[in-house]
Design a protein around this motif. Structure first.
Motif, PDB file in Angstrom:
ATOM      1  N   GLY A  43       9.496  -3.922   0.255  1.00  0.00           N
ATOM      2  CA  GLY A  43      10.657  -3.117   0.598  1.00  0.00           C
ATOM      3  C   GLY A  43      11.825  -3.961   1.066  1.00  0.00           C
ATOM      4  N   GLY A  89       9.345   0.271   8.119  1.00  0.00           N
ATOM      5  CA  GLY A  89      10.117   0.803   7.005  1.00  0.00           C
ATOM      6  C   GLY A  89       9.484   2.063   6.453  1.00  0.00           C
ATOM      7  N   LYS A  90       9.794   2.396   5.216  1.00  0.00           N
ATOM      8  CA  LYS A  90       9.299   3.631   4.611  1.00  0.00           C
ATOM      9  C   LYS A  90       7.796   3.550   4.396  1.00  0.00           C
ATOM     10  CE  LYS A  90      13.638   4.800   2.288  1.00  0.00           C
ATOM     11  NZ  LYS A  90      14.293   5.071   0.982  1.00  0.00           N
ATOM     12  N   GLU A 129       5.865   4.420   2.070  1.00  0.00           N
ATOM     13  CA  GLU A 129       5.313   4.031   0.772  1.00  0.00           C
ATOM     14  C   GLU A 129       5.120   2.518   0.636  1.00  0.00           C
ATOM     15  OE1 GLU A 129       9.635   5.454  -0.146  1.00  0.00           O
ATOM     16  OE2 GLU A 129       7.997   5.994   1.204  1.00  0.00           O
ATOM     17  N   TYR A 130       5.770   1.747   1.492  1.00  0.00           N
ATOM     18  CA  TYR A 130       5.593   0.306   1.446  1.00  0.00           C
ATOM     19  C   TYR A 130       4.487  -0.186   2.383  1.00  0.00           C
ATOM     20  CZ  TYR A 130      10.151   0.155  -0.903  1.00  0.00           C
ATOM     21  OH  TYR A 130      11.181   0.323  -1.776  1.00  0.00           O
ATOM     22  N   GLY A 165       9.792   5.761  10.443  1.00  0.00           N
ATOM     23  CA  GLY A 165       9.033   5.228   9.322  1.00  0.00           C
ATOM     24  C   GLY A 165       7.666   4.780   9.781  1.00  0.00           C
ATOM     25  N   THR A 166       7.194   3.653   9.235  1.00  0.00           N
ATOM     26  CA  THR A 166       5.876   3.138   9.559  1.00  0.00           C
ATOM     27  C   THR A 166       5.993   1.717  10.103  1.00  0.00           C
ATOM     28  OG1 THR A 166       4.837   4.480   7.855  1.00  0.00           O
ATOM     29  CG2 THR A 166       3.601   2.575   8.629  1.00  0.00           C
TER      30      THR A 166
END
Length: 710
Positions: free
Chosen positions: A307, A336-337, A339-340, A368-369
């Motif tokens: 990402g 971050g998001k 999905e990453y 996010g994560t």
């Protein structure tokens, strides 16, 4: 005590033989690194800043692998391998009493390749060789080594002391403070002052230098253990007090750790973002948030799979997720998001770390994560039991993570430029319409005077000739050693030499100009010629642009012995000179009415050569090769020559300096319709020039242009 002395002295005897076998030493270190030894990165940086393999190394840097901020067990492990490879008879040291260490992030005794001189590392070898073979410090080589970028007298003396601890005293910060506390507070900045300091120490103390170094460490070095105890104490502070009170106590104690680490990273030039401290408000639930007080540095992501967000190295204090116990920790993190997050987790798992755990959790704070690889985590009891400075361990881990991130990045493939093609006077003459006698005369004047100006009307090939002169003198077409700029009426000293330039944050930084940077390149490569071409040299205010260079560009004022302080120098020791291997070529358009008159001060420093239009046999042959018929060539030469005769005869307004040059009519590709090609040049290039010449008589310009058409 001092069991390291016979080991280091025997190692020195072995290393002397590797002066011309440096790649063997590097390969040995790489092998050790592959076996798990804690070796610093063995990557250099070339002229374009791209990472490259380290190709040369000095003996001090080689031994610095074991004399930097790593644990004692790691030091001994490295020295055990030294013993095996070099077949040493001395026992592996059982102690390192009085052995100063270099910064873990700045262990090299030389700069990256893009910022070091060609003989920097060989200079270190020569100093080392004399030390080992003759048991003395050579003055000339000592002072020469102090010229190496970022090599201080403190660090150089440490390296010499490792191999000769009886004759040499390290002038590191601990020793300086120890001597100052005993009334020896001397200014040491070169060989003479260093030797004077050694004599003063001999008069003050009776023991050998290795004992003095150990005494200095005992005098001040015990602060490492004390420092760890202070951190442990901070972690054990009353947890019932308010968070803000606890945070302030902890922050005061950890500030030196943060500041020292930030300085070490800055000195090492690791490409990370600026250190940022932050405090996060404590949440109601201890498990909700790990971090309480932290400092971070950003790394660029090594792969787009992770990402757009950077990876951060952080050190801080926090509460363990399990149990709420305060601890000190450090490692790398990413947020971050979501999905990453899985890709980041897999990436972190691939990074080498002695002690780590992976933690992935949603972060309401960031939206996010969060993914964490925690390299180390110590409770208050753990910190108190550490027998070395915890800062050194943090720095070592930081360096290892930085190296791991670099290794994980896609390799930067730099295609080396092809070797410059050979170039001779004969090659130049094949490209010019000039006779050999004139060309050799100009080239000889440049070699002798070092500064020439090619002047003449437009289109006589001044700029083209300037580069061919440089190529012919070098014997090859090497554009890496030729720099070309063009002066204009707004050009200033700050553009050319040095000046303050605004920064993004609203401040000002001192920046070197294009000539200053080119001079540095020439200084660092004294065995090769460098050529600086200034097109339209008389368009600028030359007195203001050149400044103090008016003296330095003279042929007999070249070299370090004529160095002088610059206008923006911070002190008198910051000096500048132009090397003997640098040549200046200026071009001057004699038909430009807006130009500045070149004053006598500059004129007497240059040789001047006037170039004329060349419409002879070489020019005609050139046009024929590009498809122009012999009939049109004769018409072209006849009509342009007639125009030039008219211009020369008009001495009131024009004269020889305003003729039309041959380069207007030098095509770059085969001419399909020669008549159309020629008339277009007359209409779009020659006629506007004539209108400028006779701006007060446009009918004359129209008439002369009409006579040119075919």
């Amino acid at each position: 005590m001092y069991s390291w002395i016979p080991f280091y002295e025997e190692l020195a005897e072995k290393l002397v033989d590797y002066k011309d076998r440096q790649p063997k030493l590097i390969e040995f270190l790489k092998q050790m690194k592959s076996e798990g030894a804690k070796i610093f990165p063995l990557r250099d940086k070339g002229a374009d800043g791209a990472s490259m393999n380290l190709e040369e190394i000095d003996p001090f840097t080689f031994l610095a692998t074991a004399n930097r901020g790593i644990t004692e067990d790691n030091r001994k492990a490295i020295l055990r391998r030294f013993k095996e490879v070099f077949q040493l008879t001395a026992e592996v040291p059982g102690d390192f009493s009085g052995v100063p260490r270099v910064n873990n992030l700045n262990a090299w005794f030389f700069a990256y390749k893009y910022d070091r001189k060609a003989d920097d590392i060989q200079s270190l070898w020569r100093l080392f060789e004399i030390l080992v073979k003759e048991r003395r410090v050579d003055e000339a080589h000592f002072n020469r080594c102090l010229e190496i970028q970022k090599l201080s007298i403190s660090k150089l003396s440490i390296g010499l002391y490792w191999f000769s601890p009886i004759e040499i005293l390290p002038y590191d910060s601990l020793t300086q403070k120890f001597l100052a506390d005993h009334g020896l507070n001397q200014n040491v900045d070169d060989y003479a002052s260093y030797m004077a300091m050694l004599e003063a120490v001999k008069e003050k103390f009776s023991g050998p230098f290795n004992e003095i170094s150990w005494e200095a460490f005992q005098h001040l070095g015990s602060q490492h253990t004390l420092h760890n105890k202070l951190i442990a104490g901070a972690l054990q502070e009353d947890r019932n007090c308010s968070y803000n009170v606890w945070k302030e106590k902890v922050g005061d104690i950890l500030a030196p750790v943060y500041n020292d680490l930030a300085k070490a990273i800055k000195d090492a030039e690791i490409p990370v973002g600026k250190a940022v401290k932050y405090n996060r408000p404590k949440k109601d639930t201890a498990k909700e948030r790990q971090c309480l007080y932290s400092i971070k540095w950003n790394f660029e992501n090594p792969t787009p799979d992770l990402g757009p967000n950077p990876i951060q190295f952080q050190i801080g204090l926090g509460e363990r997720i399990q149990g709420g116990d305060h601890s000190i920790w450090w490692g790398v993190c990413w947020w971050g998001k979501a999905e990453y997050a899985d890709a980041v987790t897999r990436f972190f798992e691939s990074l080498e770390a002695e002690s780590k755990f992976i933690n992935k959790e949603g972060s309401a704070l960031f939206g996010g994560t969060n993914v964490w690889l925690v390299q180390k985590r110590y409770s208050s009891e753990d910190v108190a039991s550490i027998d070395h400075d915890i800062k050194e361990e943090i720095i070592e881990d930081f360096m290892n993570i930085a190296q791991a991130l670099e290794d994980a990045s896609p390799p930067i493939i730099v295609t080396p430029p092809p070797d410059p093609e050979e170039y001779s006077v004969e090659t130049a003459l094949s490209e010019l319409f000039m006779d050999e006698k004139t060309f050799v005369e100009i080239m000889s004047a440049l070699a002798y005077r070092k500064n020439i100006i090619l002047q003449g009307p437009p289109g006589v090939g001044k700029t083209f000739l300037a580069k061919r002169l440089a190529y012919a003198m070098m014997g090859k077409k090497d554009n890496e050693r030729v720099e070309m700029i063009q002066f204009h009426q707004s050009y200033a000293y700050e553009d050319f030499i040095q000046g303050y330039r605004p920064t993004d944050n609203g401040g000002f930084d001192l920046k070197n100009g294009v000539f200053h940077e080119f001079v540095k390149r020439a200084q660092q490569d004294p065995d090769h010629q460098y050529f600086f071409v200034i097109d339209e040299i008389n368009r600028a205010n030359l007195g203001k642009v050149f400044g103090e260079l008016m003296m330095l560009i003279e042929a007999d004022k070249r070299g370090a012995e004529y160095s002088i302080p610059m206008a923006y120098a911070k002190n008198s020791e910051e000096r500048f000179y132009i090397p003997k291997n640098l040549y200046l070529i200026g071009t001057m358009n004699t038909a430009d009415r807006s130009i500045t008159i070149v004053d006598y001060a500059l004129r007497r420093r240059f040789s001047f050569f006037s170039l004329q239009p060349e419409f002879g046999g070489k020019f005609k042959k050139h046009l024929a090769e590009f498809g122009v018929s012999s009939e049109l060539i004769e018409q072209l030469v006849s009509r342009v020559s007639e125009l030039n005769s008219f211009i020369v005869a008009d001495k009131k307004n024009l004269g020889p300096g305003f003729e039309i040059g041959h380069s207007f009519f030098c095509p770059l590709e085969t001419v399909a319709d020669a008549r159309t090609w020629y008339n277009r040049i007359v209409r779009l290039e020659i006629k506007p020039q004539l209108m400028e010449y006779w701006f007060d008589a446009p009918e004359k310009a129209e008439e002369r242009a009409d006579l040119l058409y075919i």
